[in-house]
Every structure is written in C-alpha cells, then in structure tokens.
Scaffold this active site. Structure first.
Site, PDB file in Angstrom:
ATOM      1  N   TYR A 155       0.842  -1.209   0.000  1.00  0.00           N
ATOM      2  CA  TYR A 155       0.000   0.000   0.000  1.00  0.00           C
ATOM      3  C   TYR A 155       0.875   1.256   0.000  1.00  0.00           C
ATOM      4  O   TYR A 155       0.645   2.185  -0.783  1.00  0.00           O
ATOM      5  CB  TYR A 155      -0.917  -0.011   1.218  1.00  0.00           C
ATOM      6  CG  TYR A 155      -1.840   1.188   1.308  1.00  0.00           C
ATOM      7  CD1 TYR A 155      -2.996   1.271   0.520  1.00  0.00           C
ATOM      8  CD2 TYR A 155      -1.573   2.240   2.174  1.00  0.00           C
ATOM      9  CE1 TYR A 155      -3.842   2.367   0.596  1.00  0.00           C
ATOM     10  CE2 TYR A 155      -2.414   3.345   2.254  1.00  0.00           C
ATOM     11  CZ  TYR A 155      -3.549   3.407   1.467  1.00  0.00           C
ATOM     12  OH  TYR A 155      -4.387   4.496   1.553  1.00  0.00           O
ATOM     13  N   LYS A 159       1.071   4.234  -2.918  1.00  0.00           N
ATOM     14  CA  LYS A 159       0.751   5.649  -2.711  1.00  0.00           C
ATOM     15  C   LYS A 159       1.986   6.527  -2.967  1.00  0.00           C
ATOM     16  O   LYS A 159       1.856   7.663  -3.424  1.00  0.00           O
ATOM     17  CB  LYS A 159       0.200   5.862  -1.307  1.00  0.00           C
ATOM     18  CG  LYS A 159      -1.180   5.205  -1.104  1.00  0.00           C
ATOM     19  CD  LYS A 159      -2.232   5.729  -2.076  1.00  0.00           C
ATOM     20  CE  LYS A 159      -3.638   5.229  -1.756  1.00  0.00           C
ATOM     21  NZ  LYS A 159      -4.651   5.757  -2.680  1.00  0.00           N
TER      22      LYS A 159
HETATM   23  N1  LIG Z   1      -9.713   6.127   5.053  1.00  0.00           N
HETATM   24  C1  LIG Z   1      -8.465   6.444   5.332  1.00  0.00           C
HETATM   25  O1  LIG Z   1      -8.070   6.499   6.518  1.00  0.00           O
HETATM   26  C2  LIG Z   1      -7.498   6.748   4.209  1.00  0.00           C
HETATM   27  C3  LIG Z   1      -6.250   7.277   4.547  1.00  0.00           C
HETATM   28  C4  LIG Z   1      -5.369   7.608   3.544  1.00  0.00           C
HETATM   29  C5  LIG Z   1      -5.728   7.449   2.220  1.00  0.00           C
HETATM   30  N2  LIG Z   1      -6.936   6.918   1.896  1.00  0.00           N
HETATM   31  C6  LIG Z   1      -7.275   6.802   0.460  1.00  0.00           C
HETATM   32  O2  LIG Z   1      -8.460   7.502   0.209  1.00  0.00           O
HETATM   33  C7  LIG Z   1      -9.114   6.955  -0.945  1.00  0.00           C
HETATM   34  C8  LIG Z   1     -10.588   6.749  -0.632  1.00  0.00           C
HETATM   35  O3  LIG Z   1     -10.702   5.768   0.369  1.00  0.00           O
HETATM   36  P1  LIG Z   1     -11.875   5.704   1.426  1.00  0.00           P
HETATM   37  O4  LIG Z   1     -11.234   5.747   2.750  1.00  0.00           O
HETATM   38  O5  LIG Z   1     -12.944   6.667   1.088  1.00  0.00           O
HETATM   39  O6  LIG Z   1     -12.329   4.185   1.198  1.00  0.00           O
HETATM   40  P2  LIG Z   1     -13.720   3.446   0.951  1.00  0.00           P
HETATM   41  O7  LIG Z   1     -14.788   4.000   1.813  1.00  0.00           O
HETATM   42  O8  LIG Z   1     -13.407   2.001   1.025  1.00  0.00           O
HETATM   43  O9  LIG Z   1     -14.041   3.831  -0.568  1.00  0.00           O
HETATM   44  C9  LIG Z   1     -13.250   3.326  -1.618  1.00  0.00           C
HETATM   45  C10 LIG Z   1     -13.965   3.548  -2.937  1.00  0.00           C
HETATM   46  O10 LIG Z   1     -13.142   3.035  -3.978  1.00  0.00           O
HETATM   47  C11 LIG Z   1     -13.944   2.247  -4.848  1.00  0.00           C
HETATM   48  N3  LIG Z   1     -13.148   1.198  -5.481  1.00  0.00           N
HETATM   49  C12 LIG Z   1     -12.324   0.297  -4.895  1.00  0.00           C
HETATM   50  N4  LIG Z   1     -11.800  -0.533  -5.826  1.00  0.00           N
HETATM   51  C13 LIG Z   1     -12.314  -0.126  -7.017  1.00  0.00           C
HETATM   52  C14 LIG Z   1     -12.159  -0.581  -8.347  1.00  0.00           C
HETATM   53  N5  LIG Z   1     -11.374  -1.629  -8.663  1.00  0.00           N
HETATM   54  N6  LIG Z   1     -12.833   0.052  -9.331  1.00  0.00           N
HETATM   55  C15 LIG Z   1     -13.648   1.111  -9.045  1.00  0.00           C
HETATM   56  N7  LIG Z   1     -13.820   1.585  -7.809  1.00  0.00           N
HETATM   57  C16 LIG Z   1     -13.168   0.969  -6.817  1.00  0.00           C
HETATM   58  C17 LIG Z   1     -15.029   1.673  -3.951  1.00  0.00           C
HETATM   59  O11 LIG Z   1     -16.196   1.426  -4.720  1.00  0.00           O
HETATM   60  P3  LIG Z   1     -16.719  -0.021  -5.202  1.00  0.00           P
HETATM   61  O12 LIG Z   1     -16.286  -1.021  -4.155  1.00  0.00           O
HETATM   62  O13 LIG Z   1     -18.199   0.166  -5.282  1.00  0.00           O
HETATM   63  O14 LIG Z   1     -16.090  -0.214  -6.538  1.00  0.00           O
HETATM   64  C18 LIG Z   1     -15.301   2.837  -3.000  1.00  0.00           C
HETATM   65  O15 LIG Z   1     -16.255   3.715  -3.583  1.00  0.00           O
HETATM   66  C19 LIG Z   1      -8.341   5.669  -1.276  1.00  0.00           C
HETATM   67  O16 LIG Z   1      -7.484   5.918  -2.357  1.00  0.00           O
HETATM   68  C20 LIG Z   1      -7.551   5.398  -0.013  1.00  0.00           C
HETATM   69  O17 LIG Z   1      -6.376   4.670  -0.271  1.00  0.00           O
HETATM   70  C21 LIG Z   1      -7.825   6.560   2.853  1.00  0.00           C
END
Ligand SMILES: NC(=O)c1ccc[n+]([C@@H]2O[C@H](COP(=O)([O-])OP(=O)(O)OC[C@H]3O[C@@H](n4cnc5c(N)ncnc54)[C@H](OP(=O)(O)O)[C@@H]3O)[C@@H](O)[C@H]2O)c1
Length: 251
Positions: A155, A159
C-alpha cells in the site's frame, strides 16, 4: 458556488471520500460523473442530490482496467459536454504485511487499482485537456502512508508511486495550463478497512502503535473540502503539491 460550469469525474463514489466529494462538487455547481463498481449507493446519492445545482451521472466500472478509465471521461463529455476536473480517489488497502510476507497477487491487485488505474485516467485526462485546450485540474488521493510508510509495504509503495506520478504530471504539463495535485489523508472514518481482508497481525500491530499517536480520525467531508479547494480557482497557483490532511499526525 465555486464549480459552476465545471464537469468532473470522481472515482470511488460509492463510499467514503468519493461519496463526499461528489456531494460537495454537485452542491458547488459542478456536473459530476460518479464512478464505482457498486451502483446502489451512487444511485441513492444521485437521488439525494436532485435539488443540487450540479447534476450527477453514474458510471459503473472497475478502475483497474484502462477501458473504464477511458470510458468514464468519454462519458463525462457525452452527457455534460465537457471535462474539466478528474479526481482519482478510488483505492484499496493491502493486508498490512511487511515485504517479507508480501503476496504477489496482492501486489498486482493493489498496484492495479491504486497506480495503474490513476495512471490510465491521467493519461486520458491530459490527452483530452490538451486536445480541447482545457486548463483542467487533476487531483489524486494518495495517503500519508506514501510519505511516512505507516501501513503495509505494498500500500505504501502504491501511494508513493501515485505521489511521484502526481508531481511528474504537474511538471510535464503545467505549461499547458494543467494542474495536478494530490491529497494525503491521515486516518479518516470510511469503509476502507473492508478492502483489507484479514490483516497480517504482526504488521497490523506495528501500524496500530503508530495509529495510537494519531489524533481523532477525520471525516470524509474534510477530504471533500480539500478536493474542492484543489479543484477550484482558489488554488490556481498550487501545482504539483500534496496537501496533507491528517489532523497534525505526521507533522
Ligand atoms: N480512510 C483512510 O483512513 C485513508 C487514509 C489515507 C488514504 N486513503 C485513500 O483515500 C481513498 C478513498 O478511500 P476511502 O477511505 O474513502 O475508502 P472506501 O470507503 O473504502 O471507498 C473506496 C472507494 O473506492 C472504490 N473502489 C475500490 N476498488 C475499485 C475498483 N477496482 N474500481 C472502481 N472503484 C473501486 C469503492 O467502490 P466499489 O467497491 O463500489 O467499486 C469505493 O467507492 C483511497 O485511495 C484510499 O487509499 C484513505
């Protein structure tokens, strides 16, 4: 309203940050193509935004394929008549393993979703912006994991690669009027842990010690506000930057 007349594509729109970004952008007047594999929640979101000044169109697809990334941008132009903003937000976690336990299939999957997909989308976006002369904005959602390595090896590497590609894209195309920036969230309350499956307990334990030093988690709206800033003219002199949104965790 800061995005009136703009057309945007936002990936990962079915939950968490992507869901919040679609809502924020539509309330600020943007027409938004909301991309995810699941359809139900984006449909509910679209219905809840019926009174918003911007329209929402759904696009179901897997962003680990080049076809989806090309088609979602074509779809934006077809339904809204333009394309100005790309938010590469969709992403998945690894299982918190260090490199000694890394699994090839996990590497392929995480890299496809977190790096290959955004690369395809940026390629199509830059080609489209250049062909139309649009001074477009690209926003990539990376992670503090790509800067301070507080997650699994795969991961964090994905990133870090996205951060590098963000800065390179800014460097390569700023003279075309294209801006490319990133957001590095810290701990944000979303459903991301569901993409982790069963974590490696050794790696998870080490990450937990670092997480214990984090402030209370932020909200998806904190990230949506930052994405709005980077998408709008308010940030017109910010290029190739990665805005850390972590409540002060890694500072
Ligand atoms: N939450 C944290 O603490 C955190 C911290 C740092 C960075 N991030 C980053 O922030 C971003 C958003 O994450 P989040 O926390 O909002 O996570 P989340 O609630 O799990 O949402 C992730 C989204 O990505 C979509 N997705 C995953 N795989 C996909 C694929 N193969 N094709 C199309 N869509 C896909 C999912 O939709 P479907 O499953 O419906 O396709 C979902 O809408 C990510 O890049 C994550 O790495 C998150």
């Amino acid at each position: 309203m800061q995005l009136v007349g703009k057309c945007a594509v936002v990936t990962g729109a079915s939950s968490g940050m992507g869901h919040a970004i679609v809502e924020r952008f539509a309330r600020e007047g943007a027409n938004v193509v909301a991309v995810a594999r699941r359809k139900e929640r984006p449909e509910e979101l679209k219905a809840s935004l019926a009174d918003a000044p911007g329209k929402v169109e759904l696009f179901a697809g897997d962003i680990s394929s080049a076809e989806t990334n090309n088609a979602m941008i074509d779809h934006c132009i077809e339904v809204f008549g333009g394309f100005d903003i790309l938010v590469n937000n969709a992403g998945v976690m690894d299982d918190m393993v260090g490199v000694a336990d890394a699994i090839d299939e996990k590497f392929d999957h995480v890299m496809k979703v977190n790096v290959f997909g955004p690369m395809c989308a940026m390629r199509k976006a830059v080609q489209t912006f250049k062909a139309s002369g649009t001074k477009g904005s690209i926003i990539n959602v990376a992670s503090v994991g790509g800067m301070r390595n507080v997650a699994g090896a795969i991961y964090c590497a994905s990133k870090a690669a996205l951060i590098s590609m963000t800065k390179n894209t800014s460097f390569m195309y700023w003279s075309d009027g294209i801006r490319c920036n990133g957001i590095a969230p810290g701990g944000i309350n979303t459903e991301i842990s569901a993409s982790m499956g069963m974590p490696n307990m050794e790696g998870y334990g080490k990450v937990q010690k670092m997480l214990a030093m984090s402030p209370a988690p932020g909200s998806a709206e904190d990230i949506a506000n930052t994405a709005l800033f980077l998408a709008s003219d308010q940030s017109s002199y910010i290029l190739g930057d990665i805005l850390v949104v972590d409540g002060g965790w890694i500072s």
